[in-house]
Motif scaffolding. Structure first.
Motif, PDB file in Angstrom:
ATOM      1  N   LYS A 138     -29.781   7.928  38.780  1.00 17.86           N
ATOM      2  CA  LYS A 138     -31.124   7.358  38.745  1.00 17.86           C
ATOM      3  C   LYS A 138     -32.180   8.291  39.319  1.00 17.86           C
ATOM      4  CE  LYS A 138     -29.782   2.484  38.798  1.00 17.86           C
ATOM      5  NZ  LYS A 138     -30.405   2.196  37.496  1.00 17.86           N
ATOM      6  N   PHE A 139     -31.774   9.439  39.903  1.00 15.96           N
ATOM      7  CA  PHE A 139     -32.748  10.358  40.469  1.00 15.96           C
ATOM      8  C   PHE A 139     -33.784  10.796  39.436  1.00 15.96           C
ATOM      9  CE2 PHE A 139     -30.183  12.115  44.288  1.00 15.96           C
ATOM     10  CZ  PHE A 139     -30.691  11.102  45.066  1.00 15.96           C
ATOM     11  N   ASN A 140     -33.322  11.200  38.254  1.00 19.42           N
ATOM     12  CA  ASN A 140     -34.224  11.686  37.205  1.00 19.42           C
ATOM     13  C   ASN A 140     -34.436  10.659  36.108  1.00 19.42           C
ATOM     14  OD1 ASN A 140     -34.839  14.121  38.313  1.00 19.42           O
ATOM     15  ND2 ASN A 140     -33.235  15.233  37.269  1.00 19.42           N
ATOM     16  N   LYS A 141     -34.147   9.403  36.420  1.00 20.80           N
ATOM     17  CA  LYS A 141     -34.204   8.356  35.396  1.00 20.80           C
ATOM     18  C   LYS A 141     -35.624   8.122  34.907  1.00 20.80           C
ATOM     19  CE  LYS A 141     -31.710   5.047  33.339  1.00 20.80           C
ATOM     20  NZ  LYS A 141     -30.509   5.290  32.553  1.00 20.80           N
ATOM     21  N   ASN A 142     -36.588   8.130  35.837  1.00 22.32           N
ATOM     22  CA  ASN A 142     -37.968   7.786  35.492  1.00 22.32           C
ATOM     23  C   ASN A 142     -38.877   9.007  35.565  1.00 22.32           C
ATOM     24  OD1 ASN A 142     -37.355   4.988  35.191  1.00 22.32           O
ATOM     25  ND2 ASN A 142     -37.363   4.780  37.415  1.00 22.32           N
TER      26      ASN A 142
ATOM     27  N   ILE B  46     -43.493  18.907  39.672  1.00 21.69           N
ATOM     28  CA  ILE B  46     -44.066  18.203  38.522  1.00 21.69           C
ATOM     29  C   ILE B  46     -45.266  17.374  38.946  1.00 21.69           C
ATOM     30  CG2 ILE B  46     -43.622  16.394  36.805  1.00 21.69           C
ATOM     31  CD1 ILE B  46     -40.766  17.435  36.622  1.00 21.69           C
ATOM     32  N   SER B  47     -45.177  16.747  40.109  1.00 20.58           N
ATOM     33  CA  SER B  47     -46.307  15.969  40.627  1.00 20.58           C
ATOM     34  C   SER B  47     -47.521  16.854  40.870  1.00 20.58           C
ATOM     35  CB  SER B  47     -45.888  15.262  41.922  1.00 20.58           C
ATOM     36  OG  SER B  47     -46.973  14.555  42.478  1.00 20.58           O
TER      37      SER B  47
ATOM     38  N   SER C 170     -30.068  16.217  45.986  1.00 14.18           N
ATOM     39  CA  SER C 170     -31.261  15.687  46.649  1.00 14.18           C
ATOM     40  C   SER C 170     -32.345  16.746  46.758  1.00 14.18           C
ATOM     41  CB  SER C 170     -30.885  15.168  48.042  1.00 14.18           C
ATOM     42  OG  SER C 170     -29.912  14.155  47.956  1.00 14.18           O
ATOM     43  N   GLN C 171     -31.964  17.959  47.167  1.00 14.64           N
ATOM     44  CA  GLN C 171     -32.935  19.037  47.305  1.00 14.64           C
ATOM     45  C   GLN C 171     -33.502  19.455  45.957  1.00 14.64           C
ATOM     46  OE1 GLN C 171     -30.868  22.110  49.489  1.00 14.64           O
ATOM     47  NE2 GLN C 171     -31.278  21.149  51.470  1.00 14.64           N
ATOM     48  N   PHE C 172     -32.619  19.538  44.958  1.00 16.74           N
ATOM     49  CA  PHE C 172     -33.058  19.919  43.621  1.00 16.74           C
ATOM     50  C   PHE C 172     -34.093  18.929  43.094  1.00 16.74           C
ATOM     51  CE2 PHE C 172     -32.677  19.359  39.031  1.00 16.74           C
ATOM     52  CZ  PHE C 172     -32.863  20.650  38.566  1.00 16.74           C
ATOM     53  N   ASN C 173     -33.785  17.646  43.197  1.00 13.33           N
ATOM     54  CA  ASN C 173     -34.691  16.625  42.679  1.00 13.33           C
ATOM     55  C   ASN C 173     -35.983  16.542  43.474  1.00 13.33           C
ATOM     56  OD1 ASN C 173     -33.488  14.727  40.422  1.00 13.33           O
ATOM     57  ND2 ASN C 173     -31.797  15.388  41.688  1.00 13.33           N
ATOM     58  N   GLU C 174     -35.888  16.744  44.775  1.00 11.71           N
ATOM     59  CA  GLU C 174     -37.093  16.703  45.592  1.00 11.71           C
ATOM     60  C   GLU C 174     -38.056  17.814  45.190  1.00 11.71           C
ATOM     61  OE1 GLU C 174     -38.414  16.806  50.327  1.00 11.71           O
ATOM     62  OE2 GLU C 174     -36.304  16.926  49.738  1.00 11.71           O
TER      63      GLU C 174
END
Length: 339
Positions: A147-151, A49-50, A39-43
């Protein structure tokens, strides 16, 4: 077969269920820790990236924007998305352990019910729903994490490569940019041809943004209409790739004449093909930015619209070939990528 399955569950003792309970406490703790890390990594990844994309939008909106800064930020996004080897390995481990735990709890729940023939209806209901609940948790949690990095805003494959079609979609999601401008102003393919003292000839392709699934076909036309056609298909994740020219005739080892034909050409053209559909997406005239006795650097000049010759269409289906077309017969050379 059915009898053997029933016998397997019937012979299951309470000891195996107790042991599963003890080990599940450790497994659940590890999976919980992994979930927090994911969760922390993806956040952080998504936020970074945003932020980079917003910066790119601001730069592009400026008429006099520095394209190199935009390229640097796009390359940073690609790096962030491609630097996920540990993440993917951990995800595989998480998936394996979680599904194994779900299967074990399902089997132990069935065995526990069969081992309690005198159990009340309430006991059976509680055991059944408890087994369903814990098994579902183990089965569904990996799907959520996948699905965290799916999109992702840019799709980088497992070899850290970015498809040409994906960079087009990325620019169009920010602002309307023509394919020709994306190639000329941002990808900026540059061809370098060098002749060594021994007569060997090497070709290199440099891109400011690493793009795969793309073919560059260069056509050099001399005053007497002799054509040299070079096809470079890039599937590498690198921005810089080198190739050596290898003749089909093993007795030929000096390429000085071939180099001079290219150097003395009067017209230089570039055809860019998207290789997943073998579709021509842009064509340009090119110029020599360096034209010396042993080195040529060729860069895009301006776009032009034309229907490619049949020779260009033919070479599109070949495998990294260089063709020399003359009035007599074509000569063929193979391009071998340096490791």
């Amino acid at each position: 077969m059915r009898k053997n399955i029933y016998s397997f569950f019937e012979n299951m003792s309470i000891n195996s269920v107790n042991f599963l309970t003890w080990t599940s406490a450790i497994i659940a703790a590890l999976l919980a820790l992994t979930t927090i890390i994911f969760s922390q990594f993806n956040e952080r990844l998504i936020q970074k990236i945003s932020d980079l994309t917003k910066e790119i939008e601001v730069y592009i909106s400026d008429v006099n924007h520095d394209r190199q800064i935009i390229n640097q930020k796009i390359n940073e996004i690609i790096y962030l998305l491609s630097n996920q080897a540990v993440y993917k390995l951990t995800l595989f481990f998480f998936f394996l352990i979680s599904y194994l735990s779900g299967l074990l709890w399902t089997a132990s729940g069935i065995g526990y019910i069969i081992d309690q023939p005198d159990g009340s209806l309430g006991d059976i209901i509680i055991i059944s729903f408890s087994t369903f609940g814990i098994s579902t948790a183990f089965f569904v949690l990996p799907i959520i994490l996948i699905k965290f990095n799916k999109n992702s805003i840019l799709k980088v494959d497992n070899k850290s490569r970015l498809k040409f079609s994906d960079i087009i979609k990325y620019f169009n999601s920010i602002t309307r940019v023509s394919i020709e401008n994306i190639i000329k102003e941002y990808i900026q393919p540059t061809i370098n041809i060098k002749l060594s003292y021994s007569g060997a000839c090497g070709i290199s392709l440099k891109q400011e943004i690493p793009i795969s699934k793309i073919s560059y076909i260069l056509e050099f036309v001399s005053a007497n209409n002799i054509k040299q056609i070079i096809k470079i298909t890039n599937n590498s994740a690198e921005k810089y790739n080198e190739y050596m020219i290898k003749p089909l005739n093993k007795n030929e080892n000096n390429f000085e004449g071939l180099f001079d034909l290219i150097r003395e050409s009067t017209h230089q053209y570039l055809y860019v093909y998207k290789m997943d559909k073998k579709e021509l997406v842009a064509s340009f005239t090119m110029d020599f930015s360096i034209n010396s006795d042993n080195e040529l650097v060729i860069k895009i000049n301006k776009k032009f619209k034309t229907t490619p010759d049949i020779q260009i269409i033919d070479i599109l289906s070949s495998n990294k070939w260089m063709h020399i077309f003359s009035e007599e017969r074509p000569n063929k050379y193979k391009l071998v990528q340096k490791k």
